[in-house]
Design a protein around this motif. Sequence first.
Motif, PDB file in Angstrom:
ATOM      1  N   VAL A 173       0.790  -0.989  -0.324  1.00  0.00           N
ATOM      2  CA  VAL A 173       0.287  -0.080  -0.004  1.00  0.00           C
ATOM      3  C   VAL A 173       0.715   0.930   0.060  1.00  0.00           C
ATOM      4  O   VAL A 173       0.746   2.296  -0.763  1.00  0.00           O
ATOM      5  N   ASP A 174       1.953   1.379   0.890  1.00  0.00           N
ATOM      6  CA  ASP A 174       2.776   2.066   0.551  1.00  0.00           C
ATOM      7  C   ASP A 174       3.812   2.870  -0.430  1.00  0.00           C
ATOM      8  O   ASP A 174       3.417   3.853  -0.916  1.00  0.00           O
ATOM      9  N   TYR A 175       4.055   1.841  -1.152  1.00  0.00           N
ATOM     10  CA  TYR A 175       4.602   1.511  -1.899  1.00  0.00           C
ATOM     11  C   TYR A 175       3.523   2.513  -3.227  1.00  0.00           C
ATOM     12  O   TYR A 175       4.179   3.423  -3.838  1.00  0.00           O
ATOM     13  N   MET A 176       2.391   1.573  -3.888  1.00  0.00           N
ATOM     14  CA  MET A 176       1.622   1.990  -4.743  1.00  0.00           C
ATOM     15  C   MET A 176       1.306   3.075  -4.362  1.00  0.00           C
ATOM     16  O   MET A 176       0.984   4.418  -5.166  1.00  0.00           O
ATOM     17  N   LEU A 177       1.301   3.649  -3.389  1.00  0.00           N
ATOM     18  CA  LEU A 177       0.358   5.285  -2.990  1.00  0.00           C
ATOM     19  C   LEU A 177       1.493   6.271  -3.232  1.00  0.00           C
ATOM     20  O   LEU A 177       1.191   7.716  -3.593  1.00  0.00           O
TER      21      LEU A 177
ATOM     22  N   GLY B 237       4.611  13.191  -8.233  1.00  0.00           N
ATOM     23  CA  GLY B 237       3.755  14.368  -9.430  1.00  0.00           C
ATOM     24  C   GLY B 237       3.877  13.673 -10.757  1.00  0.00           C
ATOM     25  O   GLY B 237       3.554  14.583 -11.444  1.00  0.00           O
ATOM     26  N   ARG B 238       4.346  12.674 -11.126  1.00  0.00           N
ATOM     27  CA  ARG B 238       4.986  12.176 -12.598  1.00  0.00           C
ATOM     28  C   ARG B 238       2.897  11.295 -12.957  1.00  0.00           C
ATOM     29  O   ARG B 238       3.136  11.084 -13.734  1.00  0.00           O
ATOM     30  N   TYR B 239       2.312  10.772 -12.071  1.00  0.00           N
ATOM     31  CA  TYR B 239       1.263   9.513 -12.548  1.00  0.00           C
ATOM     32  C   TYR B 239      -0.086  10.491 -11.467  1.00  0.00           C
ATOM     33  O   TYR B 239      -0.744  11.096 -12.387  1.00  0.00           O
ATOM     34  N   GLY B 240       0.022  10.628 -10.338  1.00  0.00           N
ATOM     35  CA  GLY B 240      -1.704  11.754  -9.710  1.00  0.00           C
ATOM     36  C   GLY B 240      -2.690  10.336  -9.781  1.00  0.00           C
ATOM     37  O   GLY B 240      -4.119  11.006  -9.363  1.00  0.00           O
ATOM     38  N   TYR B 241      -2.763   9.104 -10.093  1.00  0.00           N
ATOM     39  CA  TYR B 241      -3.994   7.840 -10.105  1.00  0.00           C
ATOM     40  C   TYR B 241      -3.010   6.783  -9.917  1.00  0.00           C
ATOM     41  O   TYR B 241      -1.894   6.358  -9.719  1.00  0.00           O
ATOM     42  N   ILE B 242      -4.250   5.723  -9.757  1.00  0.00           N
ATOM     43  CA  ILE B 242      -3.532   4.311  -9.018  1.00  0.00           C
ATOM     44  C   ILE B 242      -4.659   3.256 -10.568  1.00  0.00           C
ATOM     45  O   ILE B 242      -6.133   4.011 -10.096  1.00  0.00           O
ATOM     46  N   ASP B 243      -3.852   3.206 -11.559  1.00  0.00           N
ATOM     47  CA  ASP B 243      -4.738   2.554 -12.181  1.00  0.00           C
ATOM     48  C   ASP B 243      -4.791   0.917 -12.419  1.00  0.00           C
ATOM     49  O   ASP B 243      -4.238   0.351 -11.198  1.00  0.00           O
ATOM     50  N   ARG B 244      -5.293   0.225 -12.774  1.00  0.00           N
ATOM     51  CA  ARG B 244      -6.020  -0.847 -13.341  1.00  0.00           C
ATOM     52  C   ARG B 244      -4.520  -1.823 -13.610  1.00  0.00           C
ATOM     53  O   ARG B 244      -4.452  -3.383 -12.956  1.00  0.00           O
ATOM     54  N   GLU B 245      -3.053  -1.335 -13.857  1.00  0.00           N
ATOM     55  CA  GLU B 245      -2.401  -2.218 -14.871  1.00  0.00           C
ATOM     56  C   GLU B 245      -0.871  -1.854 -14.170  1.00  0.00           C
ATOM     57  O   GLU B 245      -0.464  -2.763 -13.100  1.00  0.00           O
ATOM     58  N   MET B 246      -1.550  -1.221 -12.811  1.00  0.00           N
ATOM     59  CA  MET B 246      -1.115  -0.222 -11.456  1.00  0.00           C
ATOM     60  C   MET B 246      -0.808  -1.794 -10.602  1.00  0.00           C
ATOM     61  O   MET B 246      -0.087  -2.356  -9.957  1.00  0.00           O
ATOM     62  N   VAL B 247      -2.091  -2.416 -10.639  1.00  0.00           N
ATOM     63  CA  VAL B 247      -3.130  -3.314  -9.301  1.00  0.00           C
ATOM     64  C   VAL B 247      -2.236  -4.233 -10.094  1.00  0.00           C
ATOM     65  O   VAL B 247      -1.869  -5.250  -9.517  1.00  0.00           O
ATOM     66  N   ASP B 248      -2.370  -4.657 -11.463  1.00  0.00           N
ATOM     67  CA  ASP B 248      -2.066  -6.016 -11.508  1.00  0.00           C
ATOM     68  C   ASP B 248      -0.994  -6.469 -11.544  1.00  0.00           C
ATOM     69  O   ASP B 248      -0.379  -7.200 -11.424  1.00  0.00           O
ATOM     70  N   ASP B 249       0.642  -4.648 -11.691  1.00  0.00           N
ATOM     71  CA  ASP B 249       2.056  -5.205 -11.572  1.00  0.00           C
ATOM     72  C   ASP B 249       1.758  -5.527  -9.552  1.00  0.00           C
ATOM     73  O   ASP B 249       2.534  -6.373  -9.280  1.00  0.00           O
TER      74      ASP B 249
ATOM     75  N   SER C 292      -3.038 -14.059  -5.981  1.00  0.00           N
ATOM     76  CA  SER C 292      -3.822 -12.921  -6.333  1.00  0.00           C
ATOM     77  C   SER C 292      -5.627 -12.951  -6.830  1.00  0.00           C
ATOM     78  O   SER C 292      -5.529 -11.494  -6.703  1.00  0.00           O
ATOM     79  N   ALA C 293      -6.456 -13.995  -7.241  1.00  0.00           N
ATOM     80  CA  ALA C 293      -7.299 -13.743  -7.220  1.00  0.00           C
ATOM     81  C   ALA C 293      -8.028 -13.285  -5.744  1.00  0.00           C
ATOM     82  O   ALA C 293      -9.217 -12.578  -5.715  1.00  0.00           O
ATOM     83  N   LEU C 294      -7.513 -13.561  -4.606  1.00  0.00           N
ATOM     84  CA  LEU C 294      -7.666 -13.161  -3.658  1.00  0.00           C
ATOM     85  C   LEU C 294      -8.003 -11.832  -3.350  1.00  0.00           C
ATOM     86  O   LEU C 294      -8.716 -11.986  -1.783  1.00  0.00           O
ATOM     87  N   LEU C 295      -7.025 -11.363  -3.962  1.00  0.00           N
ATOM     88  CA  LEU C 295      -6.725 -10.019  -3.340  1.00  0.00           C
ATOM     89  C   LEU C 295      -7.585  -8.788  -3.691  1.00  0.00           C
ATOM     90  O   LEU C 295      -8.248  -8.975  -4.822  1.00  0.00           O
ATOM     91  N   GLU C 296      -8.208  -8.019  -2.879  1.00  0.00           N
ATOM     92  CA  GLU C 296      -8.939  -6.934  -2.757  1.00  0.00           C
ATOM     93  C   GLU C 296      -8.326  -6.204  -3.106  1.00  0.00           C
ATOM     94  O   GLU C 296      -7.912  -5.467  -1.959  1.00  0.00           O
ATOM     95  N   TYR C 297      -8.958  -4.919  -3.941  1.00  0.00           N
ATOM     96  CA  TYR C 297      -8.453  -3.800  -4.277  1.00  0.00           C
ATOM     97  C   TYR C 297      -9.224  -2.370  -3.585  1.00  0.00           C
ATOM     98  O   TYR C 297      -9.940  -2.992  -4.649  1.00  0.00           O
ATOM     99  N   GLU C 298      -9.123  -1.730  -3.153  1.00  0.00           N
ATOM    100  CA  GLU C 298     -10.161  -0.055  -3.059  1.00  0.00           C
ATOM    101  C   GLU C 298      -9.867   0.665  -3.174  1.00  0.00           C
ATOM    102  O   GLU C 298      -8.980   1.362  -2.452  1.00  0.00           O
ATOM    103  N   ILE C 299      -9.934   1.474  -4.180  1.00  0.00           N
ATOM    104  CA  ILE C 299      -8.568   2.835  -4.585  1.00  0.00           C
ATOM    105  C   ILE C 299     -10.100   4.217  -4.713  1.00  0.00           C
ATOM    106  O   ILE C 299     -11.555   3.871  -5.732  1.00  0.00           O
TER     107      ILE C 299
ATOM    108  N   SER D  91      -9.748   7.975  -9.538  1.00  0.00           N
ATOM    109  CA  SER D  91      -8.954   7.953  -9.049  1.00  0.00           C
ATOM    110  C   SER D  91      -7.829   6.831 -10.178  1.00  0.00           C
ATOM    111  O   SER D  91      -6.928   6.886  -9.783  1.00  0.00           O
ATOM    112  N   GLY D  92      -8.564   6.375 -10.660  1.00  0.00           N
ATOM    113  CA  GLY D  92      -8.065   4.871 -11.648  1.00  0.00           C
ATOM    114  C   GLY D  92      -7.612   5.589 -12.849  1.00  0.00           C
ATOM    115  O   GLY D  92      -6.972   4.944 -13.964  1.00  0.00           O
ATOM    116  N   ASN D  93      -8.243   7.009 -13.672  1.00  0.00           N
ATOM    117  CA  ASN D  93      -7.843   7.424 -14.716  1.00  0.00           C
ATOM    118  C   ASN D  93      -6.597   7.714 -15.218  1.00  0.00           C
ATOM    119  O   ASN D  93      -6.544   9.270 -14.787  1.00  0.00           O
ATOM    120  N   SER D  94      -6.029   7.556 -16.264  1.00  0.00           N
ATOM    121  CA  SER D  94      -4.833   7.844 -16.715  1.00  0.00           C
ATOM    122  C   SER D  94      -5.250   9.242 -17.232  1.00  0.00           C
ATOM    123  O   SER D  94      -4.023  10.370 -17.429  1.00  0.00           O
TER     124      SER D  94
END
Length: 142
Positions: free
Chosen positions: A38-42, A48-60, A72-79, A87-90
Amino acid sequence: MKQLLVFVLFSALFCWLMFSPIYKHVLVIRQALLQQEVDYMLEIGASGRYGYIDREMVDDSRGRLAEYGFTSALLEYEIESTSGADSGNSMLPLPRGTGIRLRISYPYENLLDIDRLIGLARPSEDARISGRGMKMSEYVPD
């Protein structure tokens, strides 16, 4: 008969004393890994480069956590964002000062089943461990 009963009860207690710390250690490590992710993704998503967390970042992220043994199928992400914007629109990053909240959760699975040996109830099937955090976006449009 008493000796057999004492042996069985002592064996159950001995097994729990030996193996319970190991399972608790795995639980603590899993929660710490979720919080670290969570800390890394935030840090990356709110930069300043991104400003979002998109589906590709979640997949990574799912891939990184799968390397540590998570399913991985059991992980749940709430953004979500503090402003209610996507917050996921690049194509439309969140502007500076808008908060991005992230929560990653994972089920306990069968980690605490050994606690039943001493009469402790295991967590419910829908109980989950999680890591969560919020960071303000630093994205400034050109």
